[in-house]
Design a protein around this motif. Structure first.
Motif, PDB file in Angstrom:
ATOM      1  N   VAL A  29     -14.442  46.211  21.875  1.00  0.00           N
ATOM      2  CA  VAL A  29     -14.234  47.554  22.405  1.00  0.00           C
ATOM      3  C   VAL A  29     -12.859  48.011  21.971  1.00  0.00           C
ATOM      4  O   VAL A  29     -11.866  47.327  22.225  1.00  0.00           O
ATOM      5  CB  VAL A  29     -14.276  47.549  23.956  1.00  0.00           C
ATOM      6  N   GLY A  30     -12.793  49.148  21.293  1.00  0.00           N
ATOM      7  CA  GLY A  30     -11.473  49.629  20.909  1.00  0.00           C
ATOM      8  C   GLY A  30     -11.549  50.547  19.721  1.00  0.00           C
ATOM      9  O   GLY A  30     -12.620  51.024  19.365  1.00  0.00           O
ATOM     10  N   GLY A  31     -10.421  50.795  19.123  1.00  0.00           N
ATOM     11  CA  GLY A  31     -10.367  51.709  17.995  1.00  0.00           C
ATOM     12  C   GLY A  31      -8.980  51.709  17.406  1.00  0.00           C
ATOM     13  O   GLY A  31      -8.337  50.667  17.338  1.00  0.00           O
ATOM     14  N   SER A  32      -8.527  52.890  17.034  1.00  0.00           N
ATOM     15  CA  SER A  32      -7.254  52.954  16.326  1.00  0.00           C
ATOM     16  C   SER A  32      -6.085  52.492  17.180  1.00  0.00           C
ATOM     17  O   SER A  32      -5.049  52.086  16.663  1.00  0.00           O
ATOM     18  CB  SER A  32      -7.016  54.374  15.824  1.00  0.00           C
ATOM     19  N   GLY A  33      -6.246  52.516  18.492  1.00  0.00           N
ATOM     20  CA  GLY A  33      -5.155  52.066  19.361  1.00  0.00           C
ATOM     21  C   GLY A  33      -5.310  50.632  19.810  1.00  0.00           C
ATOM     22  O   GLY A  33      -4.846  50.260  20.887  1.00  0.00           O
ATOM     23  N   GLY A  34      -5.966  49.781  19.000  1.00  0.00           N
ATOM     24  CA  GLY A  34      -6.180  48.402  19.420  1.00  0.00           C
ATOM     25  C   GLY A  34      -7.347  48.309  20.380  1.00  0.00           C
ATOM     26  O   GLY A  34      -8.100  49.277  20.541  1.00  0.00           O
ATOM     27  N   GLY A  35      -7.523  47.169  21.009  1.00  0.00           N
ATOM     28  CA  GLY A  35      -8.655  47.026  21.910  1.00  0.00           C
ATOM     29  C   GLY A  35      -8.860  45.599  22.366  1.00  0.00           C
ATOM     30  O   GLY A  35      -7.911  44.805  22.395  1.00  0.00           O
ATOM     31  N   PHE A  36     -10.122  45.302  22.702  1.00  0.00           N
ATOM     32  CA  PHE A  36     -10.483  43.991  23.223  1.00  0.00           C
ATOM     33  C   PHE A  36     -11.652  43.407  22.462  1.00  0.00           C
ATOM     34  O   PHE A  36     -12.608  44.121  22.158  1.00  0.00           O
ATOM     35  CB  PHE A  36     -10.913  44.094  24.695  1.00  0.00           C
ATOM     36  N   VAL A  37     -11.565  42.113  22.190  1.00  0.00           N
ATOM     37  CA  VAL A  37     -12.728  41.352  21.745  1.00  0.00           C
ATOM     38  C   VAL A  37     -13.058  40.425  22.910  1.00  0.00           C
ATOM     39  O   VAL A  37     -12.277  39.528  23.233  1.00  0.00           O
ATOM     40  CB  VAL A  37     -12.419  40.530  20.474  1.00  0.00           C
ATOM     41  N   TYR A  38     -14.183  40.689  23.586  1.00  0.00           N
ATOM     42  CA  TYR A  38     -14.611  39.833  24.692  1.00  0.00           C
ATOM     43  C   TYR A  38     -15.557  38.778  24.150  1.00  0.00           C
ATOM     44  O   TYR A  38     -16.611  39.107  23.596  1.00  0.00           O
ATOM     45  CB  TYR A  38     -15.357  40.654  25.743  1.00  0.00           C
ATOM     46  N   VAL A  39     -15.217  37.524  24.331  1.00  0.00           N
ATOM     47  CA  VAL A  39     -16.101  36.423  23.947  1.00  0.00           C
ATOM     48  C   VAL A  39     -16.746  35.916  25.231  1.00  0.00           C
ATOM     49  O   VAL A  39     -16.045  35.516  26.165  1.00  0.00           O
ATOM     50  CB  VAL A  39     -15.308  35.298  23.248  1.00  0.00           C
ATOM     51  N   ILE A  40     -18.077  35.974  25.280  1.00  0.00           N
ATOM     52  CA  ILE A  40     -18.785  35.613  26.512  1.00  0.00           C
ATOM     53  C   ILE A  40     -19.108  34.119  26.437  1.00  0.00           C
ATOM     54  O   ILE A  40     -20.142  33.701  25.910  1.00  0.00           O
ATOM     55  CB  ILE A  40     -20.035  36.506  26.690  1.00  0.00           C
ATOM     56  N   GLY A  41     -18.170  33.333  26.940  1.00  0.00           N
ATOM     57  CA  GLY A  41     -18.162  31.884  26.736  1.00  0.00           C
ATOM     58  C   GLY A  41     -19.465  31.193  27.071  1.00  0.00           C
ATOM     59  O   GLY A  41     -19.965  30.398  26.275  1.00  0.00           O
TER      60      GLY A  41
END
Ligand SMILES: [Zn+2]
Length: 230
Positions: A140-152
């Motif tokens: 989730v994110g874009g030009s302003g950075g964001g999050f990579v959620y890893v669903i363990g």
């Protein structure tokens, strides 16, 4: 072009250098071996186009401390493979998230265009909306950075390096593609390295010359049994 996102403010880069040293000592010493072992196991090798002088464009990754050593090693492997493919045009850097990170620190990371790689489980709200319902990981994110959620708890024994490499493709602006790394659905038999299609999607998104980047291809000793089957 969204060049601005790759130019962190001076203050943030000073901070980043400080934290990077902590990551290096916290990462397993043998992290470097993972990249060479990973793709080879699946019968792939990377092209070796001359690397160019670094452009200085970087994307900062902040790795959640909830990932254990093996997981961190796999995330670093995913990052290194992308750096090899990007061949100096753009470069990921990684450091651990500060201990007990506050929301204002997260906001600061995002303001500087950084990406947080977070380990969550299937009770996290991200898994209850849209694509997240069936995903192994969500970016989730874009030009302003964001999050990579890893669903363990959904990753299980799947190839974490491959899953994270797919998500880093999104971080770099790639969308989905029918087959290979950027296929929308995880396939245990594909997506273990950064293929030409994935590199091409990123080249388009970042306005980079694909021919000067790298990508994985079937290894020579993997191609020959295929050829003899004709
Ligand atoms: Zn995806």
């Amino acid at each position: 072009m969204r060049l601005a996102r790759f130019i962190p403010v001076l203050l943030a880069s000073g901070l980043a250098l400080l934290v990077a040293a902590i990551l290096l000592s916290a990462l397993p010493a043998n992290a470097a071996t993972e990249r060479d072992r990973g793709p080879g196991d699946y019968g792939y090798q990377y092209t070796d186009h001359p690397s160019r002088v670094s452009t200085g464009r970087t994307i900062a990754l902040y790795i959640d401390r909830d990932f254990d050593d093996t997981e961190r090693q796999r995330i670093v492997s995913a990052m290194r493979q992308w750096n090899y493919v990007l061949n100096g045009f753009v470069r990921f850097t990684a450091r651990l998230l500060p201990e007990d990170v506050s929301s204002s620190e997260i906001a600061q990371i995002r303001r500087s265009g950084g990406w947080v790689v977070a380990k969550v489980d299937s009770s996290h709200p991200i898994t209850r909306q849209g694509e997240g319902r069936q995903a192994l990981a969500v970016t989730v994110g874009g030009s302003g950075g964001g999050f990579v959620y890893v669903i363990g708890d959904r990753i299980g024994r799947r190839d974490l390096t491959g899953v994270v490499m797919h998500e880093f493709g999104h971080v770099l602006g790639a969308g989905h593609d029918g087959y290979g790394l950027m296929a929308p659905v995880y396939n245990a038999n594909a997506g273990h390295c950064i293929d030409r299609d994935a590199a091409g999607l990123v080249a388009n998104a970042q306005h980079l010359p694909l021919s000067q980047m790298n990508w994985c291809e079937p290894a020579r000793d993997y191609r020959s049994p295929m050829a003899s089957r004709r």
